[in-house]
Write an enzyme that holds these catalytic residues in place. Structure first.
Site, PDB file in Angstrom:
ATOM      1  N   HIS A 421       0.790  -1.147  -0.321  1.00  0.00           N
ATOM      2  CA  HIS A 421       0.009  -0.084  -0.245  1.00  0.00           C
ATOM      3  C   HIS A 421       1.104   0.998   0.111  1.00  0.00           C
ATOM      4  O   HIS A 421       0.648   2.163  -0.561  1.00  0.00           O
ATOM      5  CB  HIS A 421      -1.473  -0.263   1.326  1.00  0.00           C
ATOM      6  N   ARG A 511      30.165  -2.826 -17.704  1.00  0.00           N
ATOM      7  CA  ARG A 511      30.952  -3.131 -16.931  1.00  0.00           C
ATOM      8  C   ARG A 511      31.068  -4.522 -15.448  1.00  0.00           C
ATOM      9  O   ARG A 511      29.991  -4.073 -14.459  1.00  0.00           O
ATOM     10  CB  ARG A 511      31.748  -2.317 -15.604  1.00  0.00           C
ATOM     11  N   ARG A 579      31.794  -6.177 -20.390  1.00  0.00           N
ATOM     12  CA  ARG A 579      33.320  -6.190 -20.130  1.00  0.00           C
ATOM     13  C   ARG A 579      33.374  -7.224 -19.223  1.00  0.00           C
ATOM     14  O   ARG A 579      32.341  -6.746 -18.054  1.00  0.00           O
ATOM     15  CB  ARG A 579      33.032  -4.814 -20.130  1.00  0.00           C
ATOM     16  N   GLU A 681      42.740   0.101 -25.137  1.00  0.00           N
ATOM     17  CA  GLU A 681      42.739   1.535 -24.547  1.00  0.00           C
ATOM     18  C   GLU A 681      44.252   1.310 -23.575  1.00  0.00           C
ATOM     19  O   GLU A 681      44.517   1.533 -23.299  1.00  0.00           O
ATOM     20  CB  GLU A 681      41.935   0.403 -22.779  1.00  0.00           C
ATOM     21  N   GLY A 702      38.922   2.657 -24.924  1.00  0.00           N
ATOM     22  CA  GLY A 702      38.768   3.162 -23.139  1.00  0.00           C
ATOM     23  C   GLY A 702      39.587   4.318 -23.246  1.00  0.00           C
ATOM     24  O   GLY A 702      40.977   4.686 -23.596  1.00  0.00           O
ATOM     25  N   SER A 703      38.680   5.051 -23.434  1.00  0.00           N
ATOM     26  CA  SER A 703      39.522   6.457 -23.695  1.00  0.00           C
ATOM     27  C   SER A 703      40.701   7.373 -22.385  1.00  0.00           C
ATOM     28  O   SER A 703      41.520   8.040 -22.344  1.00  0.00           O
ATOM     29  CB  SER A 703      39.107   8.285 -24.432  1.00  0.00           C
ATOM     30  N   ASN A 704      39.526   6.306 -21.235  1.00  0.00           N
ATOM     31  CA  ASN A 704      40.515   7.154 -19.960  1.00  0.00           C
ATOM     32  C   ASN A 704      41.979   6.511 -19.821  1.00  0.00           C
ATOM     33  O   ASN A 704      43.004   7.210 -19.391  1.00  0.00           O
ATOM     34  CB  ASN A 704      39.290   5.997 -19.045  1.00  0.00           C
ATOM     35  N   ASP A 705      42.075   4.499 -19.975  1.00  0.00           N
ATOM     36  CA  ASP A 705      42.843   4.771 -20.037  1.00  0.00           C
ATOM     37  C   ASP A 705      44.045   4.273 -21.471  1.00  0.00           C
ATOM     38  O   ASP A 705      45.291   4.734 -20.903  1.00  0.00           O
ATOM     39  CB  ASP A 705      42.633   2.828 -19.782  1.00  0.00           C
ATOM     40  N   CYS A 752      33.920   3.556 -25.908  1.00  0.00           N
ATOM     41  CA  CYS A 752      33.202   3.968 -24.378  1.00  0.00           C
ATOM     42  C   CYS A 752      33.641   4.445 -23.330  1.00  0.00           C
ATOM     43  O   CYS A 752      33.212   4.557 -22.314  1.00  0.00           O
ATOM     44  CB  CYS A 752      33.093   2.615 -24.104  1.00  0.00           C
TER      45      CYS A 752
HETATM   46  C1  PEP Z   1      38.434   3.220 -20.519  1.00  0.00           C
HETATM   47  O1  PEP Z   1      39.299   2.832 -20.077  1.00  0.00           O
HETATM   48  O2  PEP Z   1      38.194   4.571 -20.662  1.00  0.00           O
HETATM   49  C2  PEP Z   1      37.345   2.377 -19.667  1.00  0.00           C
HETATM   50  C3  PEP Z   1      35.842   2.789 -20.438  1.00  0.00           C
HETATM   51  O3  PEP Z   1      37.458   1.524 -18.760  1.00  0.00           O
HETATM   52  P1  PEP Z   1      37.516   1.785 -17.274  1.00  0.00           P
HETATM   53  O4  PEP Z   1      37.186   3.423 -17.136  1.00  0.00           O
HETATM   54  O5  PEP Z   1      36.305   0.956 -17.189  1.00  0.00           O
HETATM   55  O6  PEP Z   1      38.424   1.739 -17.824  1.00  0.00           O
HETATM   56 MG    MG Z   2      39.978   1.239 -18.751  1.00  0.00          MG
END
Ligand code: PEP
Ligand code: MG
Length: 793
Positions: A421, A511, A579, A681, A702-705, A752
């Site tokens: 409810h 992820r 992933r 990456e 993976g542009s971050n790594d 991504c």
């Molecule tokens: C990256 O490295 O850009 C990525 C998408 O993977 P994560 O951020 O999980 O390392």
């Molecule tokens: Mg990464």
């Protein structure tokens, strides 16, 4: 019989058009008996009394004048609401049954008993107000239900009490607010053979997701015993969800959620002969097991879909399982009223910016955030104390509470599931609520400042203090078309359904480690090696989490598969790139039981991470469980839209070893349509792109790594944050080169990483470089889509 006086009509001769005659609830039961029996919907047999019979009862006992006069006195403040209600109810209960009605009800009852092969069978006696089916539908159900009623005398007494319940204080108030004439409403009684759910189970289900309106799933709540506890929110029920589009494929088990509820008590028959009911505590074994097995969950899902199909709209249903025969019954069905009326052109997205510590958790209702002072009220009799705009904290709610719920900013309860409810009314009022916290009334106190946070998925969080948060409105009516496919990065399976209305091309990054963290919580190697774990406290915690599973590793496989399935469900049949786990060693160590299995590293970011773990003896068995979860997801549940992606793959030789281990675990690339992608990456992924392209179906950048490793800057460090730029020429070169080389080798390339989500203009550059897909966080989806459309034109 029905020609006699039209007092009684059997369900099988009623249909949905008979609302004026027998109310919404009973006409709907009739409709199902008539139309859906052949399609496998079982409704317990029974009959309804007509609204004419009600009017006849009132007339024969000369109650019209009493009702009119009492209401006048009430309007003139000569008497109180309590006095008015009580004098009408007493008069009704004392009233005599007109002989024809009495005879018809009794005869029908005996016939119903005979049809069941017994005498004086137990029945459920339910009220169905004929003016009930009005816009504020959840305020329906104000009239009473009597369960396990046996024998003529008890039946007639229950029927009179149903009539009287048309004049409960809350029903009178409700009609006054809505402007209904008290002499215009009528009540039909439904008399229905009891399903032996006292020794089975029962609950509520919706043919859509109640929180997001996602229309591809059925939500089922279940508890032991009779259903009233679930409806009222007196227990925390099991929660299951099934994915409708895959339900009719006989070999699949598309159960996308299965959460064990505490089910603290159950409602059972009070005596073998005397009728009536009582609540008793559930046993340890009952609390530790699911009320329904998989086949039953799927069967109810199919029934919900059938009923929804028949009515052509989302439905809200009550079901019961007979503990003697194992059969499933539908005991009520009515249209869902909140999501089906919601504005679909816009979505509101709440983000917490800064908040105090989490002091309590429960199940979230809605997706909003509200902050304020608590008003803790234990009993409905104290509702006068409620302060407008406060956060209501209480044990459970019932229709008596609605007037103060309307004045609350948010609601927190001890008990109840998503179909209770409190949850239903909160949703209808558009308020965030957190139900089933277990202990809110014990740990929170009056005047305390808190923030009710339903923004993060299934878990509703109560933060200490007033949090800072943002609300953003996303308009969905003018989303431009793009050639480049824009996908979503989804992390939290329990929040995935929120985004079902975004016109995305699937999920570009799910992820796995996020799902492990939020849903599984245990290190896979600790489950594999449970018996020899050194720490008893950890063992006890794992035992608690895995109590409903025969073998510990199964808990990992099933929980992970189900978490991932909610992400797959929101996109199906569009692709979802999952992933495999990519925690760093320090993060894996933080999982329950993790410390024993992880090395201590100086630089986890460039350490034992990604592909290298999967074939290593240290983690191989854990990776095998990840693979089994993917196999269950794709092959048992049916989400063959899942694509697997390997992170942090340093060399082509590593790729070969990982693909080999995957094949050993039943995930051979190319088999059953399985595609395998690799993250782009590491600079080596770009430099040796052609060799990676031979081994994988595609890349996701993976542009971050990649930025971290190209520029040599710790992605999480603050010192060099200004230099960490994804649009640095060196990084751009990496991205463009990977796109070129991958395309030359016939592989697809997406991106991504976080760059376009943070800066939607970055997407233009990717479009110019010829990228195939861009995957972004949901809140930036529309901005990115707009930039991409611009760049393409
Ligand atoms: C990256 O490295 O850009 C990525 C998408 O993977 P994560 O951020 O999980 O390392
Ligand atoms: Mg990464």
């Amino acid at each position: 019989m029905q020609t006699e006086l039209k007092t009684v009509i059997w369900f099988e001769t009623l249909s949905r058009g008979d609302v004026a005659l027998v109310g919404g609830k009973n006409s709907s039961l009739g409709e199902m008996v008539q139309q859906l029996g052949a399609k496998g919907i079982q409704v317990p047999p029974g009959f309804a009394t007509t609204s004419d019979a009600f009017r006849e009862f009132i007339r024969a006992n000369e109650l019209n004048a009493l009702i009119a006069d009492t209401m006048e006195d009430l309007a003139a403040h000569k008497i109180t609401l309590q006095e008015a209600g009580s004098s009408i109810r007493t008069a009704i209960v004392k009233g005599d049954w007109p002989e024809a009605s009495r005879a018809a009800i009794v005869a029908a009852y005996h016939e119903l008993s005979e049809r069941s092969g017994h005498s004086d069978i137990p029945v459920a006696v339910r009220s169905s107000a004929t003016a009930e089916d009005l816009p504020d539908a959840s305020f329906a159900g104000q009239q009473e239900t009597f369960l396990n009623v046996r024998g003529e005398a008890a039946l007639l007494a229950a029927c009179s009490r149903c009539y009287a319940s048309l004049f409960t204080d809350r029903a009178i108030t409700y009609r006054q607010i809505q402007g209904f004439d008290h002499n215009q409403v009528a009540l039909s009684i439904g008399v229905q053979r009891m399903v032996r759910s006292d020794i089975g189970g029962s609950g509520v289900m919706f043919s859509i997701d109640t929180e997001t309106g996602f229309d591809k799933v059925v939500l089922i709540n279940a508890a032991w015993g009779l259903g009233e506890n679930v409806v009222q929110g007196a227990v925390n029920p099991d929660e299951y969800m099934v994915y409708k589009p895959l339900l009719n494929q006989p070999d699949l088990v598309p159960i996308v959620e299965k959460t064990l509820g505490a089910k603290e008590k159950k409602m059972i028959y009070a005596g073998r002969t005397g009728g009536d009911i009582k609540n008793v505590p559930t046993s340890r074994a009952e609390r530790a097991s699911f009320v329904l097995n998989d086949a039953e969950i799927l069967e109810l899902g199919r029934q919900a879909a059938t009923i929804e199909d028949h009515y052509g709209q989302p439905m809200d249903m009550e079901w019961a399982k007979d503990g003697e025969t194992g059969e499933l019954f539908i005991v009520q069905a009515r249209p869902e009223t909140v999501q089906s009326r919601a504005d679909t052109g816009a979505m509101k997205s709440y983000t917490i910016k800064e908040a105090g510590p989490v002091i309590l958790k429960g199940l979230s209702v809605g997706a909003a955030v509200a902050a304020g002072r608590i008003c803790l009220i234990e009993h409905a009799s104290d509702i006068d104390r409620f302060v407008d705009g406060a956060i209501l904290v209480t044990s459970t709610t019932d229709p008596d509470w609605v007037p103060i719920m309307k004045r609350a900013a948010a609601i927190i309860t001890d008990h109840g599931g998503r179909t209770s409810h409190a949850a239903i009314v909160s949703r209808e009022l558009g308020l965030p609520a957190i139900v089933g916290t277990g202990i809110a009334t014990h740990v929170l106190h009056d005047e305390q400042e808190v923030t009710v946070d339903c923004s993060g998925g299934d878990a509703g969080l109560i933060h200490a203090g007033i949090a800072e948060y943002e609300v953003e409105e996303l308009r969905l009516d003018h989303v431009p078309e793009t050639r480049t496919r824009i996908m979503l990065n989804l992390a939290n399976p329990s929040a995935a359904f929120r985004w079902w209305r975004l016109p995305s091309e699937g999920v570009g990054l799910a992820r796995m480690e996020f799902v492990v963290n939020s849903a599984v919580q245990v290190h896979p190697m600790a489950l594999v090696n449970y018996d020899t774990l050194p720490d008893d406290e950890v063992k006890a915690q794992i035992a608690e989490l895995t109590q409903a599973y025969d073998a510990k590793p199964e808990f990992f496989v099933e929980t992970l598969a189900r978490g991932l399935s909610r992400i797959c469900a929101v996109a199906y049949p569009k692709p979802v790139i999952i992933r495999m786990s990519d925690f760093k060693t320090n993060e894996y160590a933080e999982l329950l039981g993790g410390h024993a299995f992880e090395p201590k590293e100086e630089n986890p970011m460039i350490g034992f991470r990604g592909a290298s773990r999967y074939y290593s003896p240290r983690y191989r068995e854990g990776f095998a469980l990840e693979c089994r979860a993917i196999k269950m997801l794709r092959e048992t549940m049916g989400f063959d839209n899942a694509i697997v992606m390997i992170p942090f793959c340093r060399t082509p030789e590593e790729a070969d070893r990982v693909l080999e281990v995957m094949a050993e675990n039943g995930l051979a690339r190319g088999e059953n349509g399985l595609q395998v992608y690799v993250m782009g990456e590491i600079p080596s992924n770009v430099i040796r792109a052609d060799e990676f392209a031979e081994r994988f179906d595609g890349f996701s950048i993976g542009s971050n790594d990649l930025t971290q490793l190209t520029l040599g800057i710790d992605r999480d460090g603050e010192e060099l944050a200004d230099l960490f730029r994804e649009d640095d020429p060196a990084v751009i070169w990496m991205i463009k080169t990977l796109i070129e080389r991958a395309h030359a080798a016939g592989a697809k390339v997406g991106l991504c990483g976080q760059a376009p989500s943070n800066d939607p203009a970055f997407a233009r550059l990717l479009v110019e470089a010829g990228i195939d897909t861009i995957s972004v966080t949901p809140d930036s989806f529309l901005a990115v889509k707009t930039h991409v459309a611009d760049a393409e034109s």
